[in-house]
Design an enzyme around this catalytic site. Structure first.
Site, PDB file in Angstrom:
ATOM      1  N   LYS A 114      47.488 113.332  71.535  1.00 35.82           N
ATOM      2  CA  LYS A 114      47.448 113.480  70.080  1.00 35.82           C
ATOM      3  C   LYS A 114      47.700 114.953  69.748  1.00 35.82           C
ATOM      4  O   LYS A 114      47.036 115.835  70.301  1.00 35.82           O
ATOM      5  CB  LYS A 114      46.069 113.047  69.559  1.00 35.82           C
ATOM      6  CG  LYS A 114      45.931 113.099  68.054  1.00 35.82           C
ATOM      7  CD  LYS A 114      44.572 112.583  67.609  1.00 35.82           C
ATOM      8  CE  LYS A 114      43.469 113.611  67.687  1.00 35.82           C
ATOM      9  NZ  LYS A 114      43.636 114.795  66.828  1.00 35.82           N
ATOM     10  N   ASP A 129      48.694 113.526  64.521  1.00 35.47           N
ATOM     11  CA  ASP A 129      47.483 113.495  63.680  1.00 35.47           C
ATOM     12  C   ASP A 129      47.654 114.474  62.529  1.00 35.47           C
ATOM     13  O   ASP A 129      47.107 115.571  62.545  1.00 35.47           O
ATOM     14  CB  ASP A 129      46.263 113.855  64.533  1.00 35.47           C
ATOM     15  CG  ASP A 129      44.961 113.772  63.742  1.00 35.47           C
ATOM     16  OD1 ASP A 129      44.999 113.378  62.558  1.00 35.47           O
ATOM     17  OD2 ASP A 129      43.910 114.109  64.314  1.00 35.47           O
ATOM     18  N   LYS A 176      46.977 113.433  59.427  1.00 31.26           N
ATOM     19  CA  LYS A 176      46.094 112.939  58.351  1.00 31.26           C
ATOM     20  C   LYS A 176      46.849 112.961  57.017  1.00 31.26           C
ATOM     21  O   LYS A 176      46.419 113.552  56.031  1.00 31.26           O
ATOM     22  CB  LYS A 176      44.800 113.747  58.296  1.00 31.26           C
ATOM     23  CG  LYS A 176      43.990 113.624  59.586  1.00 31.26           C
ATOM     24  CD  LYS A 176      42.608 114.232  59.484  1.00 31.26           C
ATOM     25  CE  LYS A 176      41.812 113.973  60.745  1.00 31.26           C
ATOM     26  NZ  LYS A 176      42.258 114.745  61.925  1.00 31.26           N
ATOM     27  N   PRO A 208      53.362 108.258  47.785  1.00 31.83           N
ATOM     28  CA  PRO A 208      54.163 107.475  48.733  1.00 31.83           C
ATOM     29  C   PRO A 208      55.458 108.154  49.168  1.00 31.83           C
ATOM     30  O   PRO A 208      55.780 108.182  50.361  1.00 31.83           O
ATOM     31  CB  PRO A 208      54.434 106.177  47.958  1.00 31.83           C
ATOM     32  CG  PRO A 208      53.250 106.040  47.054  1.00 31.83           C
ATOM     33  CD  PRO A 208      52.907 107.438  46.630  1.00 31.83           C
ATOM     34  N   THR A 246      56.332 111.319  49.361  1.00 34.65           N
ATOM     35  CA  THR A 246      56.095 112.447  50.274  1.00 34.65           C
ATOM     36  C   THR A 246      55.592 111.942  51.616  1.00 34.65           C
ATOM     37  O   THR A 246      55.974 112.464  52.674  1.00 34.65           O
ATOM     38  CB  THR A 246      55.097 113.436  49.630  1.00 34.65           C
ATOM     39  OG1 THR A 246      55.578 113.801  48.343  1.00 34.65           O
ATOM     40  CG2 THR A 246      54.931 114.677  50.481  1.00 34.65           C
ATOM     41  N   SER A 255      34.138 111.802  62.406  1.00 35.65           N
ATOM     42  CA  SER A 255      33.080 111.859  63.421  1.00 35.65           C
ATOM     43  C   SER A 255      32.114 113.019  63.256  1.00 35.65           C
ATOM     44  O   SER A 255      31.032 113.002  63.838  1.00 35.65           O
ATOM     45  CB  SER A 255      33.722 111.967  64.813  1.00 35.65           C
ATOM     46  OG  SER A 255      34.561 113.104  64.883  1.00 35.65           O
ATOM     47  N   GLY A 295      35.298 112.255  68.910  1.00 32.96           N
ATOM     48  CA  GLY A 295      33.889 112.665  68.899  1.00 32.96           C
ATOM     49  C   GLY A 295      33.293 112.729  70.291  1.00 32.96           C
ATOM     50  O   GLY A 295      32.144 113.135  70.471  1.00 32.96           O
ATOM     51  N   VAL A 296      34.097 112.354  71.289  1.00 35.14           N
ATOM     52  CA  VAL A 296      33.616 112.362  72.680  1.00 35.14           C
ATOM     53  C   VAL A 296      33.799 113.764  73.277  1.00 35.14           C
ATOM     54  O   VAL A 296      34.832 114.405  73.080  1.00 35.14           O
ATOM     55  CB  VAL A 296      34.377 111.317  73.524  1.00 35.14           C
ATOM     56  CG1 VAL A 296      34.121 111.513  75.010  1.00 35.14           C
ATOM     57  CG2 VAL A 296      33.976 109.913  73.080  1.00 35.14           C
ATOM     58  N   GLN A 301      31.919 117.109  70.636  1.00 34.58           N
ATOM     59  CA  GLN A 301      31.128 116.679  69.471  1.00 34.58           C
ATOM     60  C   GLN A 301      29.898 115.872  69.876  1.00 34.58           C
ATOM     61  O   GLN A 301      29.124 115.426  69.023  1.00 34.58           O
ATOM     62  CB  GLN A 301      31.991 115.877  68.492  1.00 34.58           C
ATOM     63  CG  GLN A 301      33.117 116.708  67.862  1.00 34.58           C
ATOM     64  CD  GLN A 301      33.943 115.900  66.885  1.00 34.58           C
ATOM     65  OE1 GLN A 301      33.412 115.268  65.960  1.00 34.58           O
ATOM     66  NE2 GLN A 301      35.262 115.921  67.068  1.00 34.58           N
TER      67      GLN A 301
HETATM   68  O1  3DU Z   1      36.176 117.507  69.207  1.00 35.05           O
HETATM   69  P1  3DU Z   1      37.348 117.483  70.144  1.00 35.05           P
HETATM   70  O2  3DU Z   1      37.765 118.839  70.656  1.00 35.05           O
HETATM   71  O3  3DU Z   1      37.177 116.452  71.234  1.00 35.05           O
HETATM   72  O4  3DU Z   1      38.646 117.021  69.276  1.00 35.05           O
HETATM   73  C1  3DU Z   1      38.640 115.879  68.487  1.00 35.05           C
HETATM   74  C2  3DU Z   1      40.001 115.679  67.868  1.00 35.05           C
HETATM   75  O5  3DU Z   1      40.007 114.539  67.038  1.00 35.05           O
HETATM   76  C3  3DU Z   1      40.478 116.826  66.996  1.00 35.05           C
HETATM   77  O6  3DU Z   1      41.895 116.886  67.091  1.00 35.05           O
HETATM   78  C4  3DU Z   1      40.072 116.419  65.609  1.00 35.05           C
HETATM   79  O7  3DU Z   1      40.876 116.998  64.622  1.00 35.05           O
HETATM   80  C5  3DU Z   1      40.280 114.918  65.678  1.00 35.05           C
HETATM   81  N1  3DU Z   1      39.443 114.124  64.791  1.00 35.05           N
HETATM   82  C6  3DU Z   1      38.093 114.192  64.827  1.00 35.05           C
HETATM   83  O8  3DU Z   1      37.532 114.953  65.623  1.00 35.05           O
HETATM   84  C7  3DU Z   1      37.338 113.389  63.961  1.00 35.05           C
HETATM   85  C8  3DU Z   1      37.943 112.525  63.132  1.00 35.05           C
HETATM   86  O9  3DU Z   1      37.216 111.738  62.375  1.00 35.05           O
HETATM   87  C9  3DU Z   1      39.316 112.443  63.140  1.00 35.05           C
HETATM   88  C10 3DU Z   1      40.046 113.255  63.991  1.00 35.05           C
END
Ligand code: 3DU
Length: 211
Positions: A31, A58, A60, A65, A67, A115, A169-170, A173
């Site tokens: 991602k 990603d 987001k 529509p 754009t 998350s 979130g793994v 986080q």
């Molecule tokens: O916390 P980490 O370093 O494992 O990264 C999590 C990734 O997932 C990061 O790119 C963040 O922008 C994305 N992300 C979230 O952490 C939470 C969300 O709800 C959506 C995307």
């Protein structure tokens, strides 16, 4: 059992390609998002895809529509296989992202609940459920839901049925793959892999824990 997706949030092209090469064998997808694309340019998507690993954009996406269509068309032309968009701009905006994705043979994922701790301020109380319903109505391929709140993932699974759930979130986080791997289709791990002393070993360990 869940797929493993690396969130490659480094900001330099060289570092991104180094980590991607070291970890690709253990990953199901990479991602990318604003940190890397603003640092290295959108062409990094094709460079990563050339390593043989699907790339999820990603961004987001959250606009009108027209754009959204312009953004998503660029994402898929650059070699990405999927795009992540927001639901709050409305069903028509979401449908534009889904249409672009499907026109390019790609997938569209919808952020339904975030998350981080602040995510609970806005997405609880029915909003995430509503976004999940919108994802179904728009024909999206899946949703993003928080590994930090497995009960919420389970609640959203009830709404989306067999559509995919990718879950961040793994690691950094605080959540573990074991918290959600039975509920989701893919676990997203960023800093705990790309920031590890040995990213290849970290990716292998997370892959094994997702299985
Ligand atoms: O916390 P980490 O370093 O494992 O990264 C999590 C990734 O997932 C990061 O790119 C963040 O922008 C994305 N992300 C979230 O952490 C939470 C969300 O709800 C959506 C995307």
């Amino acid at each position: 059992m869940s797929a493993l997706i690396l969130a490659l949030d480094t900001t330099s092209r060289e570092e991104a390609l180094r980590i991607a090469s070291l970890t690709a064998d253990h990953l199901d997808a990479i991602k990318i998002g604003y940190p890397l694309v603003l640092g290295a340019g959108l062409s990094i998507a094709g460079e990563i895809a050339a390593l043989g690993v699907p790339v999820i954009a990603d961004f987001k996406v959250a606009d009108i529509p027209n754009t959204n269509t312009l953004i998503c068309d660029q994402v898929f032309a650059a070699g990405c296989s999927a795009v992540i968009c927001h639901a709050f701009p409305g069903g028509d905006s979401l449908e534009a992202c889904v249409a672009s994705a499907h026109a390019h043979g790609g997938e569209c994922f919808v952020v339904c609940e975030m998350s981080h701790p602040g995510g609970a301020e806005w997405f609880s109380g029915g909003v995430a459920e509503r976004f999940s319903g919108m994802a179904v109505t728009a024909g999206a391929d899946g949703i993003i839901a928080p590994a930090t709140r497995p009960a919420r993932v389970a609640a959203l699974r009830e709404i989306i049925g067999t559509k995919k759930i990718y879950s961040p979130g793994v690691g950094a986080q605080g959540a573990a793959p074991e918290d959600v791997k039975a509920l989701v289709d893919g676990v997203i791990v960023g800093r705990a892999i790309y920031g590890a002393a040995d990213p290849s070993a970290a990716a292998r360990e997370y892959r094994d824990r997702c299985r």
